[in-house]
Enzyme design. Structure first.
Site, PDB file in Angstrom:
ATOM      1  N   ASP A  86      -1.851   5.580 -16.883  1.00 59.67           N
ATOM      2  CA  ASP A  86      -1.143   5.761 -18.155  1.00 59.67           C
ATOM      3  C   ASP A  86      -1.969   5.202 -19.312  1.00 59.67           C
ATOM      4  OD1 ASP A  86      -0.939   3.111 -17.419  1.00 59.67           O
ATOM      5  OD2 ASP A  86       1.124   2.871 -18.105  1.00 59.67           O
ATOM      6  N   PHE A 136       8.788   2.794 -14.224  1.00 63.73           N
ATOM      7  CA  PHE A 136       7.823   2.415 -15.242  1.00 63.73           C
ATOM      8  C   PHE A 136       7.338   3.645 -16.005  1.00 63.73           C
ATOM      9  CE2 PHE A 136       3.267   2.046 -16.221  1.00 63.73           C
ATOM     10  CZ  PHE A 136       3.273   0.973 -17.073  1.00 63.73           C
ATOM     11  N   GLU A 137       7.081   4.715 -15.255  1.00 60.52           N
ATOM     12  CA  GLU A 137       6.595   5.937 -15.879  1.00 60.52           C
ATOM     13  C   GLU A 137       7.675   6.580 -16.738  1.00 60.52           C
ATOM     14  OE1 GLU A 137       4.539  10.184 -14.533  1.00 60.52           O
ATOM     15  OE2 GLU A 137       4.855   8.579 -13.079  1.00 60.52           O
ATOM     16  N   GLU A 186      -3.109   5.051   0.621  1.00 59.69           N
ATOM     17  CA  GLU A 186      -2.800   4.660  -0.750  1.00 59.69           C
ATOM     18  C   GLU A 186      -3.313   3.261  -1.045  1.00 59.69           C
ATOM     19  OE1 GLU A 186       0.642   4.434  -4.186  1.00 59.69           O
ATOM     20  OE2 GLU A 186       1.298   4.734  -2.110  1.00 59.69           O
ATOM     21  N   GLU A 209      -1.783  -3.207  -0.003  1.00 59.51           N
ATOM     22  CA  GLU A 209      -1.322  -3.965  -1.164  1.00 59.51           C
ATOM     23  C   GLU A 209      -1.478  -5.450  -0.854  1.00 59.51           C
ATOM     24  OE1 GLU A 209      -0.399  -5.292  -4.440  1.00 59.51           O
ATOM     25  OE2 GLU A 209       0.007  -3.121  -4.403  1.00 59.51           O
ATOM     26  N   ASP A 219      -5.166  -1.264 -12.222  1.00 60.42           N
ATOM     27  CA  ASP A 219      -5.397  -2.117 -13.389  1.00 60.42           C
ATOM     28  C   ASP A 219      -6.494  -1.497 -14.252  1.00 60.42           C
ATOM     29  OD1 ASP A 219      -6.054  -4.162 -15.209  1.00 60.42           O
ATOM     30  OD2 ASP A 219      -5.481  -5.714 -13.776  1.00 60.42           O
TER      31      ASP A 219
END
Length: 223
Positions: free
Chosen positions: A164, A203-204, A53, A78, A128
């Site tokens: 999104d 968030f979603e 990921e 990350e 992003d």
């Protein structure tokens, strides 16, 4: 030439739990780019389906996926230190052993540490979108990215992306449809319904209440 990075550095304060994760969890779960190519069967102590990921944020989705699939192994990357600390703290709290973590540029990890044709899945959730047109060149999803991922996936392995931001979804679709060696898994040749294995983030959920859409794309390495 300036290379595209998979991240933007963000400052952030560390909570006590996040710092504990870094201090105590990194020696157990952390991996270093400088170590170069890894034998992940040796790292995990087994041969298992492997997911990579890019940009796990605060780690909530990765923790949920790893807990739900103990028979699989996960490699998360990350750069945001509070997020790394949060994930590591979660791994210790939930006593999960099927995750390893890098804190650096994910593209360099793919290039330097991951063997070709060794990944079953690569996940890129909510990267992003670089909204402004002059910044579109900074988007991680570009033809070179598609080719790098194809090299690292097994034949039959899947690149799963979600965003999104509809213009970025359209950009992803355009790049991937033109990329050689892939097959779009969407029945209509565009987007797939939200797969059950992708956790829904807070968030979603908030975005859904506000009427925001989310677009999932799945492309399988075909050759």
């Amino acid at each position: 030439m300036r290379t595209i990075k998979s991240f933007v550095m963000r400052a952030g304060r560390m909570t006590e739990g996040q710092q504990r994760g870094l201090d105590q969890g990194w020696p157990q779960f952390g991996l270093e780019l400088e170590a170069g190519g890894q034998d992940f069967d040796r790292v995990f102590g087994r041969s298992a389906p492997r997911t990579f990921e890019i940009g796990f944020g605060m780690g909530h989705s990765l923790l949920e996926m790893a807990a739900a699939a103990p028979e699989q192994d996960f490699i998360g990357v990350e750069v945001h230190k509070p997020g790394v600390g949060a994930l590591l703290n979660g791994l210790m709290t939930q006593r999960l052993g099927n995750v390893r973590v890098y804190s650096c540029d994910a593209l360099e990890v793919l290039r330097q540490c991951v063997a070709d044709a060794s990944l079953d899945r690569l996940l890129l959730f909510f990267p992003d979108p670089w909204h402004k047109a002059r910044h579109h060149k900074r988007r991680i999803v570009q033809p070179a990215f598609a080719e790098l991922v194809r090299q690292k996936l097994k034949v039959g392995g899947v690149l799963h992306m979600a965003t999104d931001w509809q213009p970025y979804a359209e950009h992803m679709l355009e790049v991937m449809q033109a990329a050689p060696g892939y097959r779009n898994l969407a029945a209509d040749g565009q987007y797939v319904p939200r797969p059950p294995e992708r956790p829904i983030t807070k968030f979603e959920r908030r975005g859904e209440r506000l009427g925001h859409g989310v677009w999932d794309l799945k492309f399988q390495r075909s050759e």
